[in-house]
Design a protein around this motif. Structure first.
Motif, PDB file in Angstrom:
ATOM      1  N   GLY A 153       0.971  -1.426  -0.135  1.00  0.00           N
ATOM      2  CA  GLY A 153       0.026   0.009  -0.014  1.00  0.00           C
ATOM      3  C   GLY A 153       0.623   1.071  -0.007  1.00  0.00           C
ATOM      4  N   GLY A 154       2.277   0.851  -0.031  1.00  0.00           N
ATOM      5  CA  GLY A 154       3.029   2.290  -0.204  1.00  0.00           C
ATOM      6  C   GLY A 154       3.861   2.307   1.123  1.00  0.00           C
ATOM      7  N   LYS A 155       3.503   1.820   1.948  1.00  0.00           N
ATOM      8  CA  LYS A 155       3.958   2.420   4.053  1.00  0.00           C
ATOM      9  C   LYS A 155       5.439   2.818   3.616  1.00  0.00           C
ATOM     10  N   SER A 156       5.975   1.781   3.140  1.00  0.00           N
ATOM     11  CA  SER A 156       7.770   2.091   3.214  1.00  0.00           C
ATOM     12  C   SER A 156       7.913   2.800   2.333  1.00  0.00           C
ATOM     13  N   THR A 157       7.099   2.856   0.972  1.00  0.00           N
ATOM     14  CA  THR A 157       7.771   4.442  -0.549  1.00  0.00           C
ATOM     15  C   THR A 157       7.190   5.878   0.881  1.00  0.00           C
ATOM     16  N   LEU A 158       6.396   5.848   1.272  1.00  0.00           N
ATOM     17  CA  LEU A 158       6.212   7.358   2.225  1.00  0.00           C
ATOM     18  C   LEU A 158       7.443   7.597   2.892  1.00  0.00           C
ATOM     19  N   VAL A 159       7.651   5.859   3.913  1.00  0.00           N
ATOM     20  CA  VAL A 159       8.963   6.876   4.168  1.00  0.00           C
ATOM     21  C   VAL A 159      10.038   6.782   4.266  1.00  0.00           C
ATOM     22  N   GLN A 160      10.121   5.984   2.711  1.00  0.00           N
ATOM     23  CA  GLN A 160      11.678   6.482   2.239  1.00  0.00           C
ATOM     24  C   GLN A 160      11.867   7.765   1.465  1.00  0.00           C
ATOM     25  N   ALA A 161      10.776   8.249   1.145  1.00  0.00           N
ATOM     26  CA  ALA A 161      10.168   9.519   0.810  1.00  0.00           C
ATOM     27  C   ALA A 161      10.764  10.598   1.525  1.00  0.00           C
ATOM     28  N   ILE A 162      10.558  10.330   2.791  1.00  0.00           N
ATOM     29  CA  ILE A 162       9.788  11.422   4.267  1.00  0.00           C
ATOM     30  C   ILE A 162      11.861  11.511   4.561  1.00  0.00           C
ATOM     31  N   LEU A 163      12.465  10.354   4.201  1.00  0.00           N
ATOM     32  CA  LEU A 163      13.710  10.396   5.207  1.00  0.00           C
ATOM     33  C   LEU A 163      14.820  10.641   3.387  1.00  0.00           C
ATOM     34  N   GLY A 164      14.394  10.856   2.610  1.00  0.00           N
ATOM     35  CA  GLY A 164      15.213  11.359   1.497  1.00  0.00           C
ATOM     36  C   GLY A 164      15.736  10.338   0.616  1.00  0.00           C
ATOM     37  N   ILE A 165      15.591   9.307   1.146  1.00  0.00           N
ATOM     38  CA  ILE A 165      16.077   7.947   0.300  1.00  0.00           C
ATOM     39  C   ILE A 165      15.085   7.590  -0.681  1.00  0.00           C
ATOM     40  N   LEU A 166      14.464   8.059  -1.621  1.00  0.00           N
ATOM     41  CA  LEU A 166      13.210   7.899  -2.285  1.00  0.00           C
ATOM     42  C   LEU A 166      13.136   9.859  -2.989  1.00  0.00           C
ATOM     43  N   LEU A 167      13.194   9.686  -3.888  1.00  0.00           N
ATOM     44  CA  LEU A 167      12.845  10.913  -4.510  1.00  0.00           C
ATOM     45  C   LEU A 167      11.314  10.883  -5.086  1.00  0.00           C
ATOM     46  N   ARG A 168      10.620  12.279  -4.443  1.00  0.00           N
ATOM     47  CA  ARG A 168       9.024  12.214  -4.501  1.00  0.00           C
ATOM     48  C   ARG A 168       9.547  13.093  -5.846  1.00  0.00           C
ATOM     49  N   GLN A 169       7.801  13.022  -6.807  1.00  0.00           N
ATOM     50  CA  GLN A 169       7.974  13.414  -8.187  1.00  0.00           C
ATOM     51  C   GLN A 169       6.542  14.884  -7.735  1.00  0.00           C
ATOM     52  N   VAL A 170       5.266  14.658  -7.091  1.00  0.00           N
ATOM     53  CA  VAL A 170       5.204  16.395  -6.449  1.00  0.00           C
ATOM     54  C   VAL A 170       4.857  16.174  -4.740  1.00  0.00           C
ATOM     55  N   GLY A 171       4.555  17.157  -4.511  1.00  0.00           N
ATOM     56  CA  GLY A 171       4.651  17.615  -3.235  1.00  0.00           C
ATOM     57  C   GLY A 171       5.539  18.174  -2.371  1.00  0.00           C
ATOM     58  N   GLU A 172       5.402  18.567  -0.959  1.00  0.00           N
ATOM     59  CA  GLU A 172       6.951  19.280  -0.135  1.00  0.00           C
ATOM     60  C   GLU A 172       6.392  18.615   1.265  1.00  0.00           C
ATOM     61  N   ILE A 173       8.072  18.816   1.253  1.00  0.00           N
ATOM     62  CA  ILE A 173       7.713  17.931   3.000  1.00  0.00           C
ATOM     63  C   ILE A 173       9.112  18.660   3.740  1.00  0.00           C
ATOM     64  N   PHE A 174       8.470  19.219   5.293  1.00  0.00           N
ATOM     65  CA  PHE A 174       9.048  20.424   5.886  1.00  0.00           C
ATOM     66  C   PHE A 174       9.682  18.704   7.381  1.00  0.00           C
ATOM     67  N   ILE A 175      10.715  18.806   7.402  1.00  0.00           N
ATOM     68  CA  ILE A 175      10.756  18.201   8.228  1.00  0.00           C
ATOM     69  C   ILE A 175      11.295  20.084   9.827  1.00  0.00           C
ATOM     70  N   LEU A 176      11.088  19.649  10.957  1.00  0.00           N
ATOM     71  CA  LEU A 176      11.248  21.086  11.565  1.00  0.00           C
ATOM     72  C   LEU A 176      10.982  22.276  10.787  1.00  0.00           C
ATOM     73  N   ASP A 177      10.818  22.495  10.413  1.00  0.00           N
ATOM     74  CA  ASP A 177      10.138  23.825   9.377  1.00  0.00           C
ATOM     75  C   ASP A 177      11.433  23.395   8.034  1.00  0.00           C
ATOM     76  N   TYR A 178      12.184  23.091   8.321  1.00  0.00           N
ATOM     77  CA  TYR A 178      12.978  23.086   6.878  1.00  0.00           C
ATOM     78  C   TYR A 178      12.099  22.451   5.463  1.00  0.00           C
ATOM     79  N   PRO A 179      12.138  22.814   4.719  1.00  0.00           N
ATOM     80  CA  PRO A 179      12.066  21.584   3.280  1.00  0.00           C
ATOM     81  C   PRO A 179      13.058  20.538   3.080  1.00  0.00           C
ATOM     82  N   LEU A 180      12.310  19.780   2.750  1.00  0.00           N
ATOM     83  CA  LEU A 180      13.256  18.839   2.322  1.00  0.00           C
ATOM     84  C   LEU A 180      13.790  18.670   0.570  1.00  0.00           C
TER      85      LEU A 180
END
Length: 254
Positions: free
Chosen positions: A42-69
């Motif tokens: 269902g994409g659970k590991s993909t989601l986590v790996q995108a948040i960690l920057g292991i997998l690159l996203r095609q669309v969207g934004e991720i902010f960790i502690l106010d800093y953009p990935l």
């Protein structure tokens, strides 16, 4: 001070040509424990790996502690140092003669090397304190290749503790443990969360553990089907919609 540790906004991730995660948005508040549940694939590991920057996203934004990935997975070292990750399986070359003490020390040197101005005594004291916190001081000189599954999980938590962290991400980190070991791991994790103020994001298939230990639940099957408290999300009607044909294995909880 911003109370939001992680923001995911309209995230879409492909694995080659396969659409694995589509238009997912959520936020994590500081000090909360959030579980990601959903069917296999269902994409659970993909989601986590995108948040960690292991997998690159095609669309969207991720902010960790106010800093953009960044789109290339870059985060400033001062931010990345505040994130810890426990994988489902900790893979390493068992021929490498690394001790428990040395592995936990890498959590201090997180970038993979020891900076010239690092205080050696401060590092040593931090490693010993982390080992003591998870009750594995007696293992400090043992090779990691000789650890049991439960011992290795505790050592990995010590790795997370050796420096202050804000966000802890787990990909079924309790996998491979027996029932007693899993219970001990979750109890220790809950204790450390309270003491350290960690914000936790974890993938889990154990709905009973999620019900008792987590504050919020994200239901993912490529897209985010629902999110909310365990009482709301883990109702029989919700689970029937989420798991459909896979529901049989979860009916014992009701």
């Amino acid at each position: 001070m911003n109370n939001i540790v992680l923001t995911v906004n309209r995230l879409t991730v492909y694995r080659e040509t396969y659409l694995a995660v589509e238009d997912v948005s959520f936020c994590l508040e500081a000090g909360t424990d959030t579980a990601i549940i959903g069917p296999n694939g269902g994409g659970k590991s993909t989601l986590v790996q995108a948040i960690l920057g292991i997998l690159l996203r095609q669309v969207g934004e991720i902010f960790i502690l106010d800093y953009p990935l960044s789109s290339t997975g870059f985060l400033p070292a001062m931010i990345r140092q505040q994130i810890a990750y426990l994988p489902q399986n900790f893979l390493f070359d068992r021929r490498i003669p690394m001790t428990v003490e040395e592995l936990v020390g890498l959590g201090w040197d997180q970038l993979g090397f020891q900076l010239p101005w690092t205080n050696g005594k401060k590092r040593h004291d931090a490693v010993q304190a982390a080992l003591q916190r998870v009750d594995v001081t007696y293992l400090r000189k043992q090779l990691i290749s000789g650890l049991s599954g439960g011992e290795l999980k505790r050592v990995l938590l010590a790795y997370c503790l050796v420096r202050p962290r804000r966000l802890l991400i787990l990909d079924e980190a309790q996998a491979g443990l027996d029932v007693r070991g899993e219970s001990e791991f979750y109890n220790l994790l809950a204790q450390l969360k309270r003491e350290e103020g960690w914000t936790i994001l974890q993938i889990s298939h154990d709905l009973e553990r999620v019900r008792h230990h987590c504050d919020r639940v994200l239901c993912l099957n490529r897209t985010l089907l629902c999110q909310g408290t365990p009482e709301l999300v883990l109702s029989p009607d919700s689970l029937s919609q989420i798991y459909q044909g896979e529901l049989t294995g979860f009916q014992r909880y009701y």
